[in-house]
Enzyme design. Sequence first.
Site, PDB file in Angstrom:
ATOM      1  N   GLY A  10      -9.858  63.499 -21.029  1.00  0.00           N
ATOM      2  CA  GLY A  10     -10.257  62.501 -22.013  1.00  0.00           C
ATOM      3  C   GLY A  10      -9.506  61.190 -21.830  1.00  0.00           C
ATOM      4  N   ASP A  32      -9.594  71.582 -19.319  1.00  0.00           N
ATOM      5  CA  ASP A  32     -10.482  70.763 -20.163  1.00  0.00           C
ATOM      6  C   ASP A  32     -11.885  71.372 -20.153  1.00  0.00           C
ATOM      7  OD1 ASP A  32     -10.285  67.489 -21.154  1.00  0.00           O
ATOM      8  OD2 ASP A  32     -12.265  68.453 -21.052  1.00  0.00           O
ATOM      9  N   THR A 148      -2.268  62.867 -35.094  1.00  0.00           N
ATOM     10  CA  THR A 148      -2.791  61.565 -35.499  1.00  0.00           C
ATOM     11  C   THR A 148      -2.229  61.125 -36.849  1.00  0.00           C
ATOM     12  OG1 THR A 148      -4.839  60.502 -36.256  1.00  0.00           O
ATOM     13  CG2 THR A 148      -4.789  62.881 -36.403  1.00  0.00           C
ATOM     14  N   ASP A 149      -2.175  59.798 -37.057  1.00  0.00           N
ATOM     15  CA  ASP A 149      -1.746  59.273 -38.363  1.00  0.00           C
ATOM     16  C   ASP A 149      -2.746  59.623 -39.471  1.00  0.00           C
ATOM     17  OD1 ASP A 149      -3.810  57.529 -37.654  1.00  0.00           O
ATOM     18  OD2 ASP A 149      -2.615  55.704 -37.765  1.00  0.00           O
ATOM     19  N   GLU A 150      -3.968  60.042 -39.072  1.00  0.00           N
ATOM     20  CA  GLU A 150      -4.983  60.338 -40.092  1.00  0.00           C
ATOM     21  C   GLU A 150      -4.616  61.544 -40.944  1.00  0.00           C
ATOM     22  OE1 GLU A 150      -9.073  59.955 -39.118  1.00  0.00           O
ATOM     23  OE2 GLU A 150      -8.722  58.341 -37.689  1.00  0.00           O
ATOM     24  N   TYR A 172     -12.415  65.791 -39.457  1.00  0.00           N
ATOM     25  CA  TYR A 172     -11.557  65.557 -38.281  1.00  0.00           C
ATOM     26  C   TYR A 172     -10.093  65.659 -38.666  1.00  0.00           C
ATOM     27  CZ  TYR A 172      -8.698  62.916 -34.981  1.00  0.00           C
ATOM     28  OH  TYR A 172      -7.689  62.530 -34.134  1.00  0.00           O
ATOM     29  N   LYS A 176      -7.222  68.573 -37.871  1.00  0.00           N
ATOM     30  CA  LYS A 176      -6.006  68.185 -37.115  1.00  0.00           C
ATOM     31  C   LYS A 176      -4.764  68.559 -37.937  1.00  0.00           C
ATOM     32  CE  LYS A 176      -5.502  66.068 -33.745  1.00  0.00           C
ATOM     33  NZ  LYS A 176      -5.340  66.497 -32.315  1.00  0.00           N
TER      34      LYS A 176
HETATM   35  P1  NAD Z   1     -11.126  62.110 -26.209  1.00  0.00           P
HETATM   36  O1  NAD Z   1     -12.245  62.467 -27.134  1.00  0.00           O
HETATM   37  O2  NAD Z   1     -11.264  60.956 -25.292  1.00  0.00           O
HETATM   38  O3  NAD Z   1     -10.787  63.390 -25.290  1.00  0.00           O
HETATM   39  C1  NAD Z   1     -10.682  64.681 -25.794  1.00  0.00           C
HETATM   40  C2  NAD Z   1     -10.628  65.625 -24.586  1.00  0.00           C
HETATM   41  O4  NAD Z   1     -10.496  66.974 -25.067  1.00  0.00           O
HETATM   42  C3  NAD Z   1     -11.893  65.591 -23.737  1.00  0.00           C
HETATM   43  O5  NAD Z   1     -11.558  65.568 -22.379  1.00  0.00           O
HETATM   44  C4  NAD Z   1     -12.615  66.888 -24.106  1.00  0.00           C
HETATM   45  O6  NAD Z   1     -13.449  67.392 -23.068  1.00  0.00           O
HETATM   46  C5  NAD Z   1     -11.431  67.797 -24.371  1.00  0.00           C
HETATM   47  N1  NAD Z   1     -11.765  68.928 -25.242  1.00  0.00           N
HETATM   48  C6  NAD Z   1     -12.406  68.885 -26.448  1.00  0.00           C
HETATM   49  N2  NAD Z   1     -12.520  70.139 -26.944  1.00  0.00           N
HETATM   50  C7  NAD Z   1     -11.924  70.961 -26.055  1.00  0.00           C
HETATM   51  C8  NAD Z   1     -11.703  72.361 -26.010  1.00  0.00           C
HETATM   52  N3  NAD Z   1     -12.127  73.160 -27.004  1.00  0.00           N
HETATM   53  N4  NAD Z   1     -11.053  72.884 -24.945  1.00  0.00           N
HETATM   54  C9  NAD Z   1     -10.626  72.093 -23.937  1.00  0.00           C
HETATM   55  N5  NAD Z   1     -10.822  70.760 -23.907  1.00  0.00           N
HETATM   56  C10 NAD Z   1     -11.458  70.209 -24.959  1.00  0.00           C
HETATM   57  O7  NAD Z   1      -9.838  62.004 -27.117  1.00  0.00           O
HETATM   58  P2  NAD Z   1      -8.582  61.015 -27.093  1.00  0.00           P
HETATM   59  O8  NAD Z   1      -8.918  59.802 -27.849  1.00  0.00           O
HETATM   60  O9  NAD Z   1      -8.073  60.933 -25.709  1.00  0.00           O
HETATM   61  O10 NAD Z   1      -7.570  61.859 -28.012  1.00  0.00           O
HETATM   62  C11 NAD Z   1      -6.671  62.802 -27.419  1.00  0.00           C
HETATM   63  C12 NAD Z   1      -5.794  63.383 -28.511  1.00  0.00           C
HETATM   64  O11 NAD Z   1      -5.066  62.338 -29.152  1.00  0.00           O
HETATM   65  C13 NAD Z   1      -6.551  64.111 -29.618  1.00  0.00           C
HETATM   66  O12 NAD Z   1      -5.831  65.253 -29.978  1.00  0.00           O
HETATM   67  C14 NAD Z   1      -6.590  63.101 -30.758  1.00  0.00           C
HETATM   68  O13 NAD Z   1      -6.656  63.753 -32.001  1.00  0.00           O
HETATM   69  C15 NAD Z   1      -5.268  62.411 -30.550  1.00  0.00           C
HETATM   70  N6  NAD Z   1      -5.217  61.014 -31.044  1.00  0.00           N
HETATM   71  C16 NAD Z   1      -6.161  60.115 -30.679  1.00  0.00           C
HETATM   72  C17 NAD Z   1      -6.072  58.806 -31.119  1.00  0.00           C
HETATM   73  C18 NAD Z   1      -7.101  57.759 -30.758  1.00  0.00           C
HETATM   74  O14 NAD Z   1      -7.065  56.663 -31.331  1.00  0.00           O
HETATM   75  N7  NAD Z   1      -7.996  58.009 -29.832  1.00  0.00           N
HETATM   76  C19 NAD Z   1      -4.995  58.422 -31.946  1.00  0.00           C
HETATM   77  C20 NAD Z   1      -4.035  59.383 -32.298  1.00  0.00           C
HETATM   78  C21 NAD Z   1      -4.160  60.677 -31.828  1.00  0.00           C
HETATM   79  O1  DAU Z   2      -5.773  56.623 -36.401  1.00  0.00           O
HETATM   80  C1  DAU Z   2      -5.898  57.467 -35.295  1.00  0.00           C
HETATM   81  C2  DAU Z   2      -7.344  57.842 -35.130  1.00  0.00           C
HETATM   82  O2  DAU Z   2      -8.014  56.670 -34.688  1.00  0.00           O
HETATM   83  C3  DAU Z   2      -7.568  58.988 -34.162  1.00  0.00           C
HETATM   84  O3  DAU Z   2      -6.956  60.133 -34.654  1.00  0.00           O
HETATM   85  C4  DAU Z   2      -9.061  59.229 -33.940  1.00  0.00           C
HETATM   86  O4  DAU Z   2      -9.266  60.217 -32.957  1.00  0.00           O
HETATM   87  C5  DAU Z   2      -9.695  57.929 -33.490  1.00  0.00           C
HETATM   88  O5  DAU Z   2     -11.086  58.099 -33.360  1.00  0.00           O
HETATM   89  C6  DAU Z   2      -9.391  56.807 -34.474  1.00  0.00           C
HETATM   90  O6  DAU Z   2     -10.061  57.033 -35.734  1.00  0.00           O
HETATM   91  P1  DAU Z   2     -10.787  55.833 -36.531  1.00  0.00           P
HETATM   92  O7  DAU Z   2     -11.813  56.434 -37.399  1.00  0.00           O
HETATM   93  O8  DAU Z   2      -9.799  54.913 -37.132  1.00  0.00           O
HETATM   94  O9  DAU Z   2     -11.440  55.057 -35.258  1.00  0.00           O
HETATM   95  P2  DAU Z   2     -12.893  54.436 -35.004  1.00  0.00           P
HETATM   96  O10 DAU Z   2     -12.806  53.727 -33.692  1.00  0.00           O
HETATM   97  O11 DAU Z   2     -13.984  55.413 -35.200  1.00  0.00           O
HETATM   98  O12 DAU Z   2     -12.986  53.363 -36.156  1.00  0.00           O
HETATM   99  C7  DAU Z   2     -12.004  52.365 -36.315  1.00  0.00           C
HETATM  100  C8  DAU Z   2     -12.369  51.563 -37.548  1.00  0.00           C
HETATM  101  O13 DAU Z   2     -13.565  50.839 -37.270  1.00  0.00           O
HETATM  102  C9  DAU Z   2     -12.674  52.420 -38.752  1.00  0.00           C
HETATM  103  O14 DAU Z   2     -12.219  51.734 -39.924  1.00  0.00           O
HETATM  104  C10 DAU Z   2     -14.181  52.510 -38.781  1.00  0.00           C
HETATM  105  C11 DAU Z   2     -14.606  51.178 -38.195  1.00  0.00           C
HETATM  106  N1  DAU Z   2     -15.878  51.200 -37.423  1.00  0.00           N
HETATM  107  C12 DAU Z   2     -16.012  52.114 -36.443  1.00  0.00           C
HETATM  108  C13 DAU Z   2     -17.172  52.158 -35.702  1.00  0.00           C
HETATM  109  C14 DAU Z   2     -17.353  53.192 -34.617  1.00  0.00           C
HETATM  110  C15 DAU Z   2     -16.866  50.262 -37.691  1.00  0.00           C
HETATM  111  O15 DAU Z   2     -16.714  49.396 -38.570  1.00  0.00           O
HETATM  112  N2  DAU Z   2     -18.006  50.310 -36.964  1.00  0.00           N
HETATM  113  C16 DAU Z   2     -18.219  51.234 -35.995  1.00  0.00           C
HETATM  114  O16 DAU Z   2     -19.319  51.239 -35.377  1.00  0.00           O
END
Ligand code: NAD
Ligand code: DAU
Length: 359
Positions: A10, A32, A148-150, A172, A176
């Site tokens: 990912g 993965d 995550t901070d969520e 979600y 988590k």
């Molecule tokens: P992403 O969606 O890009 O990637 C997730 C990966 O996990 C993918 O490669 C997917 O194939 C794999 N996956 C999903 N389910 C699986 C399973 N059951 N077994 C094995 N692999 C599986 O996610 P990301 O944005 O890279 O997030 C990675 C981690 O960081 C997550 O745990 C997410 O909660 C955390 N996180 C993300 C953010 C953000 O803003 N993206 C912020 C804070 C924490």
């Molecule tokens: O805070 C950490 C989290 O950040 C991670 O744990 C999650 O995996 C990651 O997806 C992200 O969550 P958010 O819900 O904050 O991210 P997203 O990009 O979906 O949305 C960011 C903000 O933008 C949120 O307030 C919703 C808004 N948004 C999002 C989309 C996709 C819009 O206004 N329009 C959109 O089309």
Amino acid sequence: MNILVCGGAGFIGSTFVRQRLHEHGDEVTVLDKLTYAGREQNFHDFADDPAFRFVHGAIEDPEAVASALDGLDGLDGLDGLDGVDGGNGGVRARASGPVEAIVNFAAETHVDRSIAEPDAFVKTHALGTYVLLEAARERDLRYVQVSTDEVYGSIEVGTFTESSPLQPSSPYSATKTGADLLVQSYFHTYGLPATIVRGSNNYGPYQYPEKLIPLMVLNALHGDALPVYGDGQQVRNWIHSTDFARAIGHVLAHGAPGEVYNAGGPDEQPNIDVVHRIIALTGASEDQIEHVTDRPGHDRRYSLSSEKVRALGWEPSVRFEDGLAETVTWYRENAWWWEPIRSGDYRSYYERQYGKALS
Ligand code: NAD
Ligand code: DAU
């Protein structure tokens, strides 16, 4: 080190793997499931590295986890990357000693998808985390849970610390949170040397375009509408994925077992300001902005204090203004990466979510 990285195909996981191979000389196995968000293309610049192995399987499958940790048992590996140089032509045997640590990124990560279809979130976060914890316990491995901070919910004023109450809002974040509690129970009950790292909103190259920043960048570049949920005044704390990945590596090396570490970015921004910046960087039109129906249960603001991990010697290095400009450039220059997504299943997801087609 020899590390098993779950979810390493990912966005953030592949960034972490790149750092461990290139900056630390580690040996890395990725396990993965390759959901819609997991992509072999994310391995394009390290697929041929002899220190890298890929095992295709789910974290909730104990056999796949055992195979990734102990042996290969006929699981699929990389079989060549479509349109990308590299690919190790099948699973490669591990070169040196046993895996020492599991770092778990594997997750369903999009809040909107968790509202529409929560099933996979429960399975991966609850059952998957349990299977990994059992595997770590049996083998006496270090374990890092990427969280995550969520899990703290929304905060109008001030900043979350590691001892703030857990008040998740969406399927979600609730699942988590459940995973985090399970990880903590394995430390308290079995003494598993586990740590948790909670990150704020990540952005950077290789992020799947369902998320705010890549969605807005690609829509801006294509002349599509820019769908802002509600009034757009929701605030997010942005961290570059390379900074977050380094925070996780830092906790792996220096974190105390049983502890939680927040890793937030240096800048907070209301969504509407992010969209205005993207319009300026892409040359799109303000007329593309469309205020659409708000996300149910939408968290208003996230804000994370990172003092505890800073005390271990980590700090973020990328300011949002610079990181966003670099990210826009990356998407402009890497159509090979996003074109197959934007012309594939993502189109039907987009129509379901936004009620209109992409151009
Ligand atoms: P992403 O969606 O890009 O990637 C997730 C990966 O996990 C993918 O490669 C997917 O194939 C794999 N996956 C999903 N389910 C699986 C399973 N059951 N077994 C094995 N692999 C599986 O996610 P990301 O944005 O890279 O997030 C990675 C981690 O960081 C997550 O745990 C997410 O909660 C955390 N996180 C993300 C953010 C953000 O803003 N993206 C912020 C804070 C924490
Ligand atoms: O805070 C950490 C989290 O950040 C991670 O744990 C999650 O995996 C990651 O997806 C992200 O969550 P958010 O819900 O904050 O991210 P997203 O990009 O979906 O949305 C960011 C903000 O933008 C949120 O307030 C919703 C808004 N948004 C999002 C989309 C996709 C819009 O206004 N329009 C959109 O089309």
